[in-house]
Scaffold this active site. Structure first.
Site, short mmCIF file in Angstrom:
data_model
loop_
_atom_site.label_atom_id
_atom_site.label_comp_id
_atom_site.label_asym_id
_atom_site.label_seq_id
_atom_site.Cartn_x
_atom_site.Cartn_y
_atom_site.Cartn_z
N ASN A 210 0.84 -1.19 0.00
CA ASN A 210 0.00 0.00 0.00
C ASN A 210 0.88 1.24 0.00
O ASN A 210 2.11 1.14 0.02
CB ASN A 210 -0.96 -0.03 1.20
CG ASN A 210 -0.21 -0.05 2.51
OD1 ASN A 210 0.45 0.92 2.85
ND2 ASN A 210 -0.29 -1.17 3.23
N ASP A 279 -4.72 -6.14 4.55
CA ASP A 279 -5.89 -6.87 5.06
C ASP A 279 -6.01 -8.26 4.46
O ASP A 279 -6.73 -9.11 4.97
CB ASP A 279 -7.17 -6.09 4.75
CG ASP A 279 -7.31 -4.88 5.66
OD1 ASP A 279 -6.93 -4.99 6.83
OD2 ASP A 279 -7.79 -3.83 5.19
N LYS A 289 8.90 -17.06 -9.91
CA LYS A 289 8.26 -15.87 -10.49
C LYS A 289 7.14 -16.29 -11.44
O LYS A 289 7.35 -17.15 -12.30
CB LYS A 289 9.31 -15.05 -11.24
CG LYS A 289 8.76 -13.75 -11.75
CD LYS A 289 9.82 -12.98 -12.51
CE LYS A 289 9.16 -11.80 -13.20
NZ LYS A 289 9.97 -11.26 -14.26
N LYS A 337 -15.22 2.26 13.16
CA LYS A 337 -13.98 1.53 13.42
C LYS A 337 -13.61 1.60 14.90
O LYS A 337 -13.16 0.63 15.50
CB LYS A 337 -12.86 2.11 12.56
CG LYS A 337 -11.88 1.09 12.07
CD LYS A 337 -11.04 1.61 10.92
CE LYS A 337 -11.66 1.28 9.58
NZ LYS A 337 -10.83 1.70 8.45
N LYS A 341 -13.43 -1.85 16.83
CA LYS A 341 -12.12 -2.34 17.27
C LYS A 341 -11.90 -2.21 18.77
O LYS A 341 -11.02 -2.83 19.33
CB LYS A 341 -11.01 -1.60 16.51
CG LYS A 341 -11.13 -1.73 15.00
CD LYS A 341 -9.83 -2.10 14.37
CE LYS A 341 -9.99 -2.25 12.87
NZ LYS A 341 -8.85 -2.90 12.25
N1 CTP Z 1 -5.07 -2.92 11.51
C1 CTP Z 1 -4.50 -4.02 12.11
N2 CTP Z 1 -4.51 -5.22 11.50
C2 CTP Z 1 -5.09 -5.38 10.30
C3 CTP Z 1 -5.70 -4.28 9.66
C4 CTP Z 1 -5.66 -3.06 10.31
O1 CTP Z 1 -3.96 -3.86 13.20
N3 CTP Z 1 -5.08 -6.57 9.73
C5 CTP Z 1 -5.04 -1.64 12.20
C6 CTP Z 1 -4.27 -0.54 11.51
O2 CTP Z 1 -2.92 -0.50 11.96
C7 CTP Z 1 -5.01 0.71 11.95
C8 CTP Z 1 -6.43 0.23 12.13
O3 CTP Z 1 -6.36 -1.20 12.27
O4 CTP Z 1 -4.57 1.17 13.21
C9 CTP Z 1 -7.35 0.54 11.01
O5 CTP Z 1 -6.80 0.17 9.78
P1 CTP Z 1 -7.64 0.34 8.45
O6 CTP Z 1 -6.87 -0.29 7.32
O7 CTP Z 1 -8.09 1.74 8.29
O8 CTP Z 1 -8.93 -0.50 8.83
P2 CTP Z 1 -9.38 -1.95 8.55
O9 CTP Z 1 -9.60 -2.66 9.84
O10 CTP Z 1 -8.46 -2.61 7.60
O11 CTP Z 1 -10.80 -1.69 7.93
P3 CTP Z 1 -11.19 -1.35 6.40
O12 CTP Z 1 -10.03 -1.79 5.55
O13 CTP Z 1 -12.42 -2.12 6.19
O14 CTP Z 1 -11.42 0.14 6.33
#
Ligand code: CTP
Length: 405
Positions: A210, A279, A289, A337, A341
């Site tokens: 990302n 995610d 490869k 969120k 969370k």
């Molecule tokens: N985070 C985490 N572990 C994951 C995904 C996210 O600890 N597998 C944490 C990130 O470090 C951040 C928070 O969760 O502090 C939110 O991350 P974000 O990517 O915005 O949220 P997601 O939970 O991935 O939700 P979505 O992608 O549906 O917006």
């Protein structure tokens, strides 16, 4: 507390007298350092009489103190023992010297040697202020954590009108009190910070990643260190140099980040999850490869939600702060969120805004708790890091009051 006021050679040098008095009214022990040019505008004796301390005007002692061996390292002693260095007025020349790290007199040498926070209140002609060289120097210093109190607009000593007049004493005083207040207020805390964007391998050459640069997480690590915390930085790959003094745990994948975070969780008192975590990961990682041959479908499986797991395992007194990167309906998704969370707060990033956020040195965020939504307008990530830490520490306050009763 000891504040060193540096006075450089501008017409506004006389205003430093008022500033010294303002610091003294705050019961601060004020010491003054003057550049050679400053002494053409005002006598060291004025400051010596006000402060009751010898005014330092040179790296070299010409008087009997020359015999004192300690005087040879006076700039180091003064630099180490001060709680803040404030330069008012800061001329264009002084700003340039600080930015380039020149050390050809006491003030510039002291600047390099001091671990204390530094505040600069520039004052100069409007054209000098607007010159790209001055602006670039100021940005460089700001990026390195120097607090700039910008000059005001108005009639200047040179007769021109515009920006360049030394800021009001009150504005400089407020900035200095602010940096003094921040000093060591995180002593005793162990801050576990995640930063950067995790990567999931597709094959030995390619990965899913990302756009996170890690700048926000690194700025938080640096700010926490500066404020006296022990810092463990669990960092996904970035192009950044970690701040000196923090323990870095390098990771690549979400699973590696999870192992590192959970392993260091027991000792942490504050956990800040600034990392952009992948995610999903490919179900299968190709050993060789992948060759190009028509359309390709990669099956993905969800990774563990580290933040949710941290919240589940948290112990009493641990503060857990998450980040949220949103591209639409930021506030609604952010709130969702936060509740989903179970973190104490979420730093909400609207990444759809141009010029800030991903890979930028600046950002604007909302600090969301269950009760409040504090908006921080666009500023440097360094300054933002301090503001976020302030809000994080304020989450402790009600608990402390209860504990003390
Ligand atoms: N985070 C985490 N572990 C994951 C995904 C996210 O600890 N597998 C944490 C990130 O470090 C951040 C928070 O969760 O502090 C939110 O991350 P974000 O990517 O915005 O949220 P997601 O939970 O991935 O939700 P979505 O992608 O549906 O917006």
């Amino acid at each position: 507390m000891k504040v060193t006021v540096g006075v450089s050679g501008g017409i506004a040098a006389y205003k430093a007298v008022e500033l010294v008095r303002a610091f003294q009214r705050q019961a601060l022990d004020v010491h003054v350092v003057m550049t050679e040019a400053a002494q053409r505008f005002i006598q060291p004796l004025t400051f010596a009489s006000l402060t009751g301390h010898r005014v330092i005007t040179s790296l070299w002692n010409d008087g009997p103190e020359e015999e004192n061996p300690a005087s040879a390292i006076e700039h180091i002693d003064t630099a180490i023992s001060t709680d803040a260095l404030v330069v008012a007025p800061a001329t264009a020349n002084l700003v340039a010297k600080f930015a380039q790290g020149l050390a050809d007199d006491f003030l510039t040498t002291m600047y390099l040697a001091t671990p204390a926070p530094v505040v600069l209140a520039p004052a100069m002609n409007v054209n000098m202020w607007n010159h790209p060289a001055t602006q670039a120097n100021l940005r460089l210093l700001e990026d390195r954590g120097v607090r700039i109190v910008p000059p005001e607009s108005g009639q200047l000593a040179c007769g021109m009108v515009g920006s360049g007049r030394l800021a009001e004493t009150d504005a400089i005083l407020r900035a200095v009190l602010d940096v003094l207040h921040r000093r060591n207020d995180l002593a005793g805390e162990t801050v576990l910070i995640t930063a950067g964007g995790t990567r999931e391998s597709i094959d030995p050459v390619r990965f899913l990643g990302n756009r996170s640069s890690g700048k926000m997480g690194y700025a938080l690590a640096e700010a926490a260190l500066r404020r006296g915390a022990k810092v463990v930085l669990v960092s996904a790959p970035t192009a950044l140099r970690p701040p000196l003094g923090c323990e870095v745990v390098p990771v690549t994948t979400t699973e590696e980040m999870r192992t590192a975070v959970l392993g260091r969780l027991p000792e942490a008192t504050i956990i800040v999850k600034a990392a952009a975590v992948a995610d999903y990961r490919p179900v299968v990682q190709a050993e060789q490869k992948l060759k190009r041959s028509g359309p390709l479908t990669i099956e993905l499986q969800p990774t563990e939600d580290i933040l949710a797991e941290v919240v589940q395992r948290r112990r009493e007194g641990q503060l857990v702060i998450g980040f949220a990167a949103e591209t639409e309906n930021a506030l609604v998704h952010g709130r969702d969120k936060l509740l989903r969370k179970g973190a104490d707060a979420i730093v909400l990033n609207d990444v759809s805004r141009e010029g800030i956020g991903f890979d930028s040195d600046r950002n604007a965020v909302t600090f969301l708790t269950r009760q409040t939504a504090i908006e921080f307008p666009e500023m440097t990530k360094r300054e933002l890091a301090d503001r976020i830490l302030e809000e994080v520490m304020s989450l402790r306050r009600p608990q402390k009051v209860v504990a003390e009763q």
